[in-house]
Design a protein around this motif. Structure first.
Motif, PDB file in Angstrom:
ATOM      1  N   GLY A 151       0.424  -3.702  -6.456  1.00 41.10           N
ATOM      2  CA  GLY A 151      -0.037  -2.325  -6.114  1.00 41.10           C
ATOM      3  C   GLY A 151      -1.155  -1.721  -6.007  1.00 41.10           C
ATOM      4  N   ARG A 152      -2.417  -2.766  -6.773  1.00 41.26           N
ATOM      5  CA  ARG A 152      -3.462  -2.292  -6.299  1.00 41.26           C
ATOM      6  C   ARG A 152      -4.666  -3.653  -5.785  1.00 41.26           C
ATOM      7  NH1 ARG A 152      -5.256   1.293 -10.406  1.00 41.26           N
ATOM      8  NH2 ARG A 152      -7.634   0.309 -10.005  1.00 41.26           N
ATOM      9  N   ALA A 182       2.269   2.538  -2.378  1.00 41.74           N
ATOM     10  CA  ALA A 182       3.316   2.036  -3.703  1.00 41.74           C
ATOM     11  C   ALA A 182       3.739   3.104  -4.627  1.00 41.74           C
ATOM     12  CB  ALA A 182       2.470   1.097  -4.818  1.00 41.74           C
ATOM     13  N   THR A 183       3.294   4.684  -4.604  1.00 42.28           N
ATOM     14  CA  THR A 183       3.813   5.662  -4.663  1.00 42.28           C
ATOM     15  C   THR A 183       4.921   6.535  -3.985  1.00 42.28           C
ATOM     16  OG1 THR A 183       1.639   6.692  -4.403  1.00 42.28           O
ATOM     17  CG2 THR A 183       1.856   5.879  -6.435  1.00 42.28           C
ATOM     18  N   GLY A 190       6.988   3.376  -0.052  1.00 43.61           N
ATOM     19  CA  GLY A 190       6.550   2.049  -0.531  1.00 43.61           C
ATOM     20  C   GLY A 190       6.867   1.683  -2.119  1.00 43.61           C
ATOM     21  N   SER A 191       7.594   2.763  -2.934  1.00 43.93           N
ATOM     22  CA  SER A 191       8.288   2.910  -3.508  1.00 43.93           C
ATOM     23  C   SER A 191       9.816   1.456  -3.139  1.00 43.93           C
ATOM     24  CB  SER A 191       8.466   3.977  -4.447  1.00 43.93           C
ATOM     25  OG  SER A 191       9.461   3.623  -5.804  1.00 43.93           O
ATOM     26  N   VAL A 245       8.718  -2.702  -3.322  1.00 43.63           N
ATOM     27  CA  VAL A 245       8.139  -2.811  -3.913  1.00 43.63           C
ATOM     28  C   VAL A 245       9.348  -2.810  -5.365  1.00 43.63           C
ATOM     29  CG1 VAL A 245       6.766  -2.048  -6.711  1.00 43.63           C
ATOM     30  CG2 VAL A 245       5.730  -1.781  -4.992  1.00 43.63           C
ATOM     31  N   THR A 270       0.982  -0.963   0.273  1.00 44.46           N
ATOM     32  CA  THR A 270      -0.113   0.008  -0.276  1.00 44.46           C
ATOM     33  C   THR A 270       0.987   1.288   0.287  1.00 44.46           C
ATOM     34  OG1 THR A 270      -0.420  -0.261   2.355  1.00 44.46           O
ATOM     35  CG2 THR A 270      -2.207  -0.820   1.538  1.00 44.46           C
TER      36      THR A 270
END
Length: 289
Positions: A169-170, A148-149, A153-154, A157, A146
């Motif tokens: 990411g969703r 992820a941006t 979060g980035s 990932v 959650t």
């Protein structure tokens, strides 16, 4: 030197002219090239942190720059600066000349942007420790991240994919097929909605709480789902984070990892503190002299 000082908790930051720090044993003076503005700085500024420096104080827990004077580090050495009470129990990094404990410094590779050197530690080490020290991530596992941006979060990932995980990411994808691991970086209602996406016997690492710091928990449902809730406490896991730093900096230097930064002038500290609260902002904020 120019420095940002907070006259009181919640008060507007003030750009002031202060005396230059003087060399002393056990301390290193660093000419600041970039200093990070993060959520921990907002928490200390609000008065809600467990510890805080005497008022008025210079905020900032992270920075990067070059050594000016030190008994341990060579003048001109490129360094990152973090921890050892900076910005939490004593004056921090939002100033042209940082007076830091020797042990707060680490070496910064040549060629790495100073803004990245200031901003990398929290998101990179948090993501690394969350995945490898706490979750014990295995290749092939399905992972939902959650926020992820955001910076953490980035990075989560990128590091999870590097480790061979299947990263979602969703939340809609995870609702169709539950995941082995949830790394939640925002908390609040987002965490509440994401927990049912974890398969029985899975894990959820709790990293942040920008969306809220409470979690309603139906104990009966929680027991049936049998999901481990694993908190990330980077103060307690500082050593693990620091041990990972050389490998993380190498990845940033050669482009295997990327981290966005947004630069603000030193006098724009108030705007930077506001920017990091905006929904959907990307990367980290740094102050530059």
């Amino acid at each position: 030197m120019k420095a940002i000082r907070m006259p009181g908790f919640g008060a507007a930051p003030v750009l002031e002219e202060l005396p230059d720090p003087q060399p002393r044993p056990g301390r290193t003076i660093v000419r600041m090239a970039a200093a990070t503005v993060g959520h921990i700085d907002r928490t200390v500024w609000s008065g809600a942190f467990l510890q805080h420096p005497p008022l008025p104080y210079i905020p900032g827990v992270e920075a990067a720059g070059t050594v000016v004077a030190s008994e341990r580090h060579a003048p001109g050495q490129r360094v990152w600066v973090r921890g050892s009470g900076l910005g939490t129990t004593e004056d921090g990094t939002w100033c042209e000349l940082i007076d830091a404990p020797d042990e707060a410094l680490g070496l910064l590779p040549d060629g790495l942007d100073m803004a990245l050197g200031a901003a990398f530690f929290s998101p990179c080490t948090s993501a690394w420790v969350a995945l490898h020290e706490i979750a014990k991530l295995q290749a092939g596992e399905r992972v939902l991240v959650t926020g992820a941006t955001g910076a953490v979060g980035s990075m989560t990932v990128q590091l999870a994919r590097e480790a061979g995980a299947i990263v979602l990411g969703r939340m809609e994808e995870a609702q169709q097929q539950p995941v082995d691991l949830l790394v939640d970086t925002v908390g609040g209602p987002v965490l509440e909605a994401a927990l049912p996406c974890v398969a029985p016997g899975g894990r959820a690492v709790l990293v942040g709480y920008t969306a809220g710091n409470t979690l309603p928990l139906n104990i009966a449902h929680f027991l049936q789902r049998d999901v481990a809730l694993l908190p990330l406490n980077m103060f307690r896991r500082e050593a693990a984070g620091r041990a990972a730093v050389p490998a993380l900096l190498a990845r940033l230097a050669d482009g295997r990892l990327t981290l966005e930064v947004k630069r603000f002038a030193l006098g724009e500290a108030a705007r930077a503190l506001e920017w990091i609260t905006q929904r959907g902002h990307r990367g980290r904020a740094v102050l530059v002299p």
